[in-house]
Design an enzyme around this catalytic site. Structure first.
Site, PDB file in Angstrom:
ATOM      1  N   ARG A 160     -24.101  26.870 -27.235  1.00 50.40           N
ATOM      2  CA  ARG A 160     -23.838  26.844 -28.676  1.00 50.40           C
ATOM      3  C   ARG A 160     -23.351  25.479 -29.158  1.00 50.40           C
ATOM      4  O   ARG A 160     -22.918  24.641 -28.359  1.00 50.40           O
ATOM      5  CB  ARG A 160     -22.786  27.892 -29.057  1.00 50.40           C
ATOM      6  CG  ARG A 160     -23.259  29.329 -28.903  1.00 50.40           C
ATOM      7  CD  ARG A 160     -22.194  30.320 -29.283  1.00 50.40           C
ATOM      8  NE  ARG A 160     -22.649  31.692 -29.172  1.00 50.40           N
ATOM      9  CZ  ARG A 160     -23.142  32.419 -30.172  1.00 50.40           C
ATOM     10  NH1 ARG A 160     -23.264  31.874 -31.374  1.00 50.40           N
ATOM     11  NH2 ARG A 160     -23.518  33.665 -29.985  1.00 50.40           N
ATOM     12  N   LYS A 171     -32.072  36.490 -37.545  1.00 45.61           N
ATOM     13  CA  LYS A 171     -31.106  36.393 -38.637  1.00 45.61           C
ATOM     14  C   LYS A 171     -30.881  34.949 -39.081  1.00 45.61           C
ATOM     15  O   LYS A 171     -30.944  34.630 -40.278  1.00 45.61           O
ATOM     16  CB  LYS A 171     -29.764  37.009 -38.198  1.00 45.61           C
ATOM     17  CG  LYS A 171     -28.669  36.959 -39.260  1.00 45.61           C
ATOM     18  CD  LYS A 171     -27.367  37.576 -38.768  1.00 45.61           C
ATOM     19  CE  LYS A 171     -26.759  36.778 -37.638  1.00 45.61           C
ATOM     20  NZ  LYS A 171     -25.397  37.227 -37.295  1.00 45.61           N
ATOM     21  N   THR A 172     -30.621  34.056 -38.126  1.00 47.71           N
ATOM     22  CA  THR A 172     -30.349  32.655 -38.469  1.00 47.71           C
ATOM     23  C   THR A 172     -31.586  31.996 -39.053  1.00 47.71           C
ATOM     24  O   THR A 172     -31.520  31.315 -40.084  1.00 47.71           O
ATOM     25  CB  THR A 172     -29.875  31.882 -37.229  1.00 47.71           C
ATOM     26  OG1 THR A 172     -28.664  32.468 -36.751  1.00 47.71           O
ATOM     27  CG2 THR A 172     -29.611  30.433 -37.564  1.00 47.71           C
ATOM     28  N   HIS A 230     -20.608  41.428 -40.504  1.00 53.25           N
ATOM     29  CA  HIS A 230     -21.146  40.486 -39.527  1.00 53.25           C
ATOM     30  C   HIS A 230     -22.575  40.180 -39.971  1.00 53.25           C
ATOM     31  O   HIS A 230     -23.518  40.879 -39.617  1.00 53.25           O
ATOM     32  CB  HIS A 230     -21.123  41.118 -38.133  1.00 53.25           C
ATOM     33  CG  HIS A 230     -21.528  40.190 -37.038  1.00 53.25           C
ATOM     34  ND1 HIS A 230     -22.149  40.616 -35.884  1.00 53.25           N
ATOM     35  CD2 HIS A 230     -21.407  38.845 -36.914  1.00 53.25           C
ATOM     36  CE1 HIS A 230     -22.385  39.581 -35.091  1.00 53.25           C
ATOM     37  NE2 HIS A 230     -21.951  38.506 -35.704  1.00 53.25           N
ATOM     38  N   ASP A 279     -22.498  33.851 -40.553  1.00 51.90           N
ATOM     39  CA  ASP A 279     -22.018  34.837 -39.578  1.00 51.90           C
ATOM     40  C   ASP A 279     -21.048  35.890 -40.104  1.00 51.90           C
ATOM     41  O   ASP A 279     -21.163  37.044 -39.732  1.00 51.90           O
ATOM     42  CB  ASP A 279     -21.374  34.099 -38.408  1.00 51.90           C
ATOM     43  CG  ASP A 279     -21.241  34.977 -37.173  1.00 51.90           C
ATOM     44  OD1 ASP A 279     -22.199  35.703 -36.853  1.00 51.90           O
ATOM     45  OD2 ASP A 279     -20.189  34.934 -36.525  1.00 51.90           O
ATOM     46  N   LYS A 307     -13.708  35.110 -33.198  1.00 52.41           N
ATOM     47  CA  LYS A 307     -13.945  36.542 -33.256  1.00 52.41           C
ATOM     48  C   LYS A 307     -12.651  37.353 -33.298  1.00 52.41           C
ATOM     49  O   LYS A 307     -12.636  38.481 -33.801  1.00 52.41           O
ATOM     50  CB  LYS A 307     -14.810  36.979 -32.071  1.00 52.41           C
ATOM     51  CG  LYS A 307     -16.269  36.517 -32.181  1.00 52.41           C
ATOM     52  CD  LYS A 307     -16.907  36.932 -33.500  1.00 52.41           C
ATOM     53  CE  LYS A 307     -18.387  36.567 -33.556  1.00 52.41           C
ATOM     54  NZ  LYS A 307     -18.989  36.838 -34.886  1.00 52.41           N
ATOM     55  N   SER A 343     -28.603  39.802 -32.040  1.00 49.15           N
ATOM     56  CA  SER A 343     -29.231  38.648 -31.412  1.00 49.15           C
ATOM     57  C   SER A 343     -30.716  38.891 -31.171  1.00 49.15           C
ATOM     58  O   SER A 343     -31.116  39.946 -30.691  1.00 49.15           O
ATOM     59  CB  SER A 343     -28.534  38.344 -30.085  1.00 49.15           C
ATOM     60  OG  SER A 343     -29.122  37.232 -29.454  1.00 49.15           O
ATOM     61  N   ARG A 360     -17.999  35.997 -24.788  1.00 48.43           N
ATOM     62  CA  ARG A 360     -16.814  36.795 -25.062  1.00 48.43           C
ATOM     63  C   ARG A 360     -16.559  37.817 -23.954  1.00 48.43           C
ATOM     64  O   ARG A 360     -17.461  38.166 -23.196  1.00 48.43           O
ATOM     65  CB  ARG A 360     -16.969  37.529 -26.395  1.00 48.43           C
ATOM     66  CG  ARG A 360     -16.975  36.638 -27.621  1.00 48.43           C
ATOM     67  CD  ARG A 360     -17.170  37.457 -28.889  1.00 48.43           C
ATOM     68  NE  ARG A 360     -18.473  38.109 -28.922  1.00 48.43           N
ATOM     69  CZ  ARG A 360     -18.691  39.381 -28.637  1.00 48.43           C
ATOM     70  NH1 ARG A 360     -17.673  40.171 -28.293  1.00 48.43           N
ATOM     71  NH2 ARG A 360     -19.905  39.898 -28.686  1.00 48.43           N
TER      72      ARG A 360
END
Length: 534
Positions: free
Chosen positions: A324, A243-244, A219, A258, A200, A239, A60
């Site tokens: 990704r 979390k994932t 988020h 997300d 986003k 990051s 981004r």
């Protein structure tokens, strides 16, 4: 007509999008793949995935995002965090972009954001690239085909990577621009092929629209117990915090990975798909996500692959570490069919403390939860970036500052009030270092983290004894079944406890310095729990 190639004036002229070539409405995955192949936008990979490189931009461009300063938003926006654009500059930008698009073919997807249909918004995406149309079909939610005849877009996103903005003419920072006009219900994206800007920009929009409705936009990832949506858990984390990995529990139902909202009815996913990092992804650790990288129409973004076999290289980050894959939620076997959950029973705030100071788990009061939510702490470790020789703190308010158009305390107050009203228990979980800082101690054992998290989610910590942490004031369990007691007291894990005290004070001071700008905007109960005597 809601599907197929049509005269653009029949559907877009009301939005003043005219003069285009062919416009392809709501094409499905197979046709979008054909278009993308014919237009040489990428290559077909194993299993029918689509392999694409986004060129110069592999992430981004937050500094190129602008919000138009209209009368109805000027007092609501967190301008210290969001660059402004004048109404005049936006109008010129729109006219120039539409002129640039003239005569060229475009793809339209009529979708919506928000699995709770009473709180969802119809979002129309107009994209120059066919694969962007495929990407956003995965990431947002799809109306039934029968609904498209009555579909009316509430907001429109136009994404034209070939358009280059002029900073002097368009009031922006560079040739890349993401311009959001809430009054005109229009978002313009130009000068970047990175697909994440699509999703986003919609998330930022929802972060503006939902708080006045009493909905907390977050988020985060979320899951719930099998056959029990009331037992919902939310996972915040930047990051590298896990979390994932930690939310992708095969023994629970995944609501989403997300972006979510918390309304008076409970949790709901904003999206219909996942946009997962693939660096070092492997079948053993994350089998469900790994399997999507060879499923039909998954978008594989910025990954190195064998030019002949199309085999993916999950370790080669020469293009970017931000590689990704994008795929629909239906590709995950334990994903919720409704993408809905109850009010969170547990809220997990994940941090990777490379200073070796924080305990592996701590219980937070609602005011402490707001404090740590506004802080959004994790840390970079030595060696991750050039010039980083010791742990560096990273604070991203609300665990997603780049997507927050309103002031952070708006979201913090909502979260605190909802935690208090619905009786959620909030936990701070450190997946970072113990026994010393990075380079001296060891990474927190994943087995211990999972055991503590399981105990928190199933109520196993409700009857244990807690102590008050001297540095941060939160409650830390003294003993937990299946976990070495020494891990729960980070000071005791250090060889030199004076060195721990020095490191702890250093981290406390960092928290205090970061939080100082929020003090004038927070309530007394949060000030009372602020770290470092703010």
């Amino acid at each position: 007509m809601t599907f197929g190639r049509v005269n653009p004036n029949s559907r877009l002229e009301g939005q003043k999008i005219t003069g285009l070539g062919n416009v392809y409405y709501n094409y499905l995955e197979s046709d979008l793949l054909e278009f993308a192949m014919d237009r040489h936008e990428g290559k077909l990979g194993i299993g029918g995935v689509f392999l694409v490189s986004t060129g110069k931009f592999t992430g981004r461009s937050p500094e190129d995002k602008h919000i138009v300063k209209t009368a109805d938003v000027k007092d609501a926006i967190w301008w210290e965090n969001n660059a402004e654009m004048s109404q005049t500059a936006f109008d010129i930008l729109f006219e120039d972009m539409i002129s640039h698009m003239g005569g060229k073919d475009y793809f339209v997807q009529d979708l919506y954001a928000g699995s709770d249909r009473e709180l969802s918004f119809n979002i129309r995406l107009v994209t120059e690239l066919a694969w962007h149309s495929l990407f956003i079909r995965h990431l947002l939610r799809r109306p039934e085909r029968s609904e498209l005849d009555q579909y009316v877009p509430e907001y429109t996103v136009i994404n034209c990577p070939s358009f280059q903005a002029d900073p002097d003419r368009h009031g922006c920072r560079s040739s890349t621009v993401i311009a959001m006009n809430f009054e005109k219900k229009l978002i313009l994206i130009g000068g970047t092929e990175y697909a994440g800007e699509n999703k986003k920009s919609v998330f930022t929009l929802l972060n503006y629209l939902l708080p006045p409705k009493g909905v907390m936009a977050m988020h985060c990832s979320a899951n719930h117990a099998v056959d029990n949506p009331v037992d919902t858990a939310v996972f915040f984390g930047l990051s590298g915090t896990g979390k994932t990995t930690l939310s992708a529990d095969p023994d629970r139902i995944l609501i989403g990975d997300d972006e979510h909202g918390w309304s008076d009815r409970g949790m709901f996913n904003f999206e219909g798909g996942c946009y997962a990092k693939t660096i070092n992804l492997n079948a053993e650790a994350e089998p469900e996500i790994f399997a999507t990288t060879s499923k039909f129409a998954t978008v594989i973004e910025n990954m190195v692959f064998d030019p002949e076999t199309k085999e993916l290289d999950f370790k080669d980050d020469s293009l970017t570490a931000n590689m990704r894959c994008a795929y629909p939620m239906s590709y995950i076997s334990n994903a919720s069919k409704t993408a809905l959950g109850g009010h969170p029973k547990n809220i997990i705030m994940l941090t990777c403390d490379a200073f070796g100071v924080l305990p592996p788990i701590a219980r937070l009061s609602p005011a402490q939860a707001m404090y740590h939510f506004l802080s959004g702490f994790t840390s970079k470790v030595a060696g991750t970036e050039r010039g980083v020789t010791e742990p560096e703190p990273t604070f991203s308010t609300c665990f997603g500052a780049p997507f927050m158009p309103r002031r952070p305390e708006v979201y913090g107050n909502l979260l605190r009030d909802k935690i208090a009203h619905h009786g959620a228990t909030c936990w701070l979980v450190n997946t970072g270092w113990t026994g010393g800082a990075y380079g001296q101690g060891n990474r927190m054992p994943i087995k211990a983290t999972r055991a503590l998290l399981t105990a928190a989610l199933n109520g196993g910590l409700s009857g244990v004894e807690f102590r008050k942490d001297e540095n941060f004031g939160f409650q830390v369990p003294i003993t937990v079944a299946g976990v070495d007691d020494s891990l729960l007291d980070p000071r005791a894990t250090w060889k030199g406890q004076e060195a721990y005290d020095e490191q702890a004070q250093k981290l406390v001071n960092m928290f205090a310095e970061n939080f100082a700008p929020y003090v004038p905007y927070i309530d007394e109960d949060v000030k009372a729990v602020s770290i470092g005597g703010v």
